[in-house]
Design a protein around this motif. Structure first.
Motif, short mmCIF file in Angstrom:
data_model
loop_
_atom_site.label_atom_id
_atom_site.label_comp_id
_atom_site.label_asym_id
_atom_site.label_seq_id
_atom_site.Cartn_x
_atom_site.Cartn_y
_atom_site.Cartn_z
N LEU A 109 6.93 0.15 -0.84
CA LEU A 109 7.78 -0.65 0.04
C LEU A 109 7.81 -2.11 -0.39
O LEU A 109 8.87 -2.75 -0.42
N TYR A 168 11.33 -4.13 -1.61
CA TYR A 168 11.78 -5.32 -0.89
C TYR A 168 11.56 -6.59 -1.71
O TYR A 168 12.32 -7.56 -1.56
N LEU A 175 6.03 -11.29 0.96
CA LEU A 175 6.24 -10.17 1.87
C LEU A 175 4.92 -9.63 2.42
O LEU A 175 4.86 -9.15 3.56
N TYR A 203 17.66 -7.92 6.35
CA TYR A 203 16.58 -7.74 5.37
C TYR A 203 15.22 -7.94 6.03
O TYR A 203 14.32 -7.09 5.90
N TYR A 204 15.06 -9.03 6.76
CA TYR A 204 13.75 -9.31 7.39
C TYR A 204 13.48 -8.38 8.57
O TYR A 204 12.33 -7.95 8.78
N TYR A 219 12.43 -4.96 7.23
CA TYR A 219 11.10 -5.02 6.62
C TYR A 219 10.01 -5.11 7.67
O TYR A 219 8.97 -4.42 7.57
N ALA A 241 7.25 -2.25 7.87
CA ALA A 241 5.93 -2.64 7.38
C ALA A 241 4.96 -2.97 8.51
O ALA A 241 3.81 -2.51 8.51
#
Length: 335
Positions: free
Chosen positions: A164, A168, A194, A220-221, A224, A228
């Protein structure tokens, strides 16, 4: 005539010396004061190790600190020897216990010449003695076993997390590499950024910086953080909790039940002869035992007969079988 009578077969046979030694050593190691003494010794060893970090104290009390270290090492050696003697009748059982192997390795390495000459390695081994407290604290032992059993699941978690981060980080380098080279200028910097964002530290600043580049950076954020910080972390927590339950089950299997006494009851040895004469032990009567078994068998047959008629409804008996025999008719006709 011979004044000394011949030995009879009822004479008790002497047990081997190693069995006697194992029984006495096992009684010593299973005593509560023995475990408490070793636990206090480990705490004292940890305090001595911490006292050596103060230069002034280590310089003024150097001789006494070294003497105390040698005394602790001697006490740990005696403890391991007693635990080994407790398995004198079954030596293989001593090496089957991982805690015995760990204690033996920690104590034995202190006698190696290479280790004794290296101060850093010797201090690390002395630090490892502090981990022996888990042997005497069941809850801490459960946590350590749970961590060890969760390693396979943790490795899988790390592989998924690494994949991951790589995906990213590459996407972040493509979109934010030129606008923010300090955080996304390379694959390594993007992965480090990240990884820190996984703890939600500095997420607000990163989102504001991304919005200056493109409004789509919020996707995107957001994606993630959801994958995550929430999904993967919860998966890791689930793996650890499952391992903790398994460790508790293993602890229950290996530890004796609290209601079960350690000494078998009743014990015939402590009963005096006068008490035996006053209260004789009743001898079971085989006749009564046989009658009880017969009564139980009859009760079982009665229960079986009560169950069989509903099962035979589908095959009713013939009428001729249920009618009385004609032989009794002359008796009623001719009084």
């Amino acid at each position: 005539m011979n004044d000394h009578p011949a030995p009879t077969g009822a004479a008790p046979r002497r047990r081997p010396l190693r069995h006697v030694l194992a029984r006495r050593a096992r009684a010593l190691t299973e005593a509560r004061w023995f475990a408490l003494s070793v636990f206090v010794l480990i705490i004292v060893n940890a305090a001595l190790l911490g006292a050596e970090t103060y230069s002034g104290l280590a310089r003024d009390w150097r001789h006494w600190l070294h003497l105390a270290e040698h005394l602790c090492l001697a006490a740990f050696t005696v403890e391991i020897a007693v635990r080994a003697c407790a398995h004198a009748d079954r030596p293989r059982d001593f090496f089957r216990d991982p805690w015995n192997l760990f204690d033996l390795a920690v104590v034995a390495c202190a006698f190696l010449p290479l280790v004794r000459e290296n101060t850093t390695v010797l201090r690390l081994l002395r630090l490892a003695r502090v981990l022996r407290t888990a042997r005497f604290l069941p809850q801490l032992r459960i946590v350590i076993v749970a961590v060890a059993r969760s390693l396979p699941g943790t490795v899988s978690f790390l592989l998924v997390g690494t994949l991951l981060l790589y995906v990213y980080a590459m996407v972040g380098w493509v979109f934010f590499g030129e606008a923010n080279p300090g955080q996304y200028g390379s694959l390594g910097r993007a992965a480090l950024t990240l990884f820190l964002l996984m703890t939600l530290d500095g997420l607000g600043d990163a989102v504001h910086a991304g919005l200056e580049v493109s409004r789509w950076s919020i996707l995107y954020y957001a994606s993630y953080v959801l994958i995550a910080s929430f999904v993967l972390v919860n998966v890791l927590i689930g793996v650890v909790i499952s391992s903790l339950e398994e460790a508790r089950e293993l602890e229950r299997e290996h530890s004796p039940a609290p209601d079960t006494p350690s000494v078998p009851v009743p014990m015939p040895m402590p009963v005096p002869a006068q008490a035996q004469a006053q209260a004789p032990v009743p001898v079971p009567n085989p006749e009564v035992d046989l009658r009880t078994r017969i009564a139980v068998a009859r009760r079982a047959l009665d229960d079986l007969e009560a169950v069989l008629p509903p099962l035979l409804v589908t095959h009713p008996p013939e009428p001729s079988v249920l009618t009385p025999a004609p032989a009794s008719a002359p008796d009623t006709a001719h009084p």
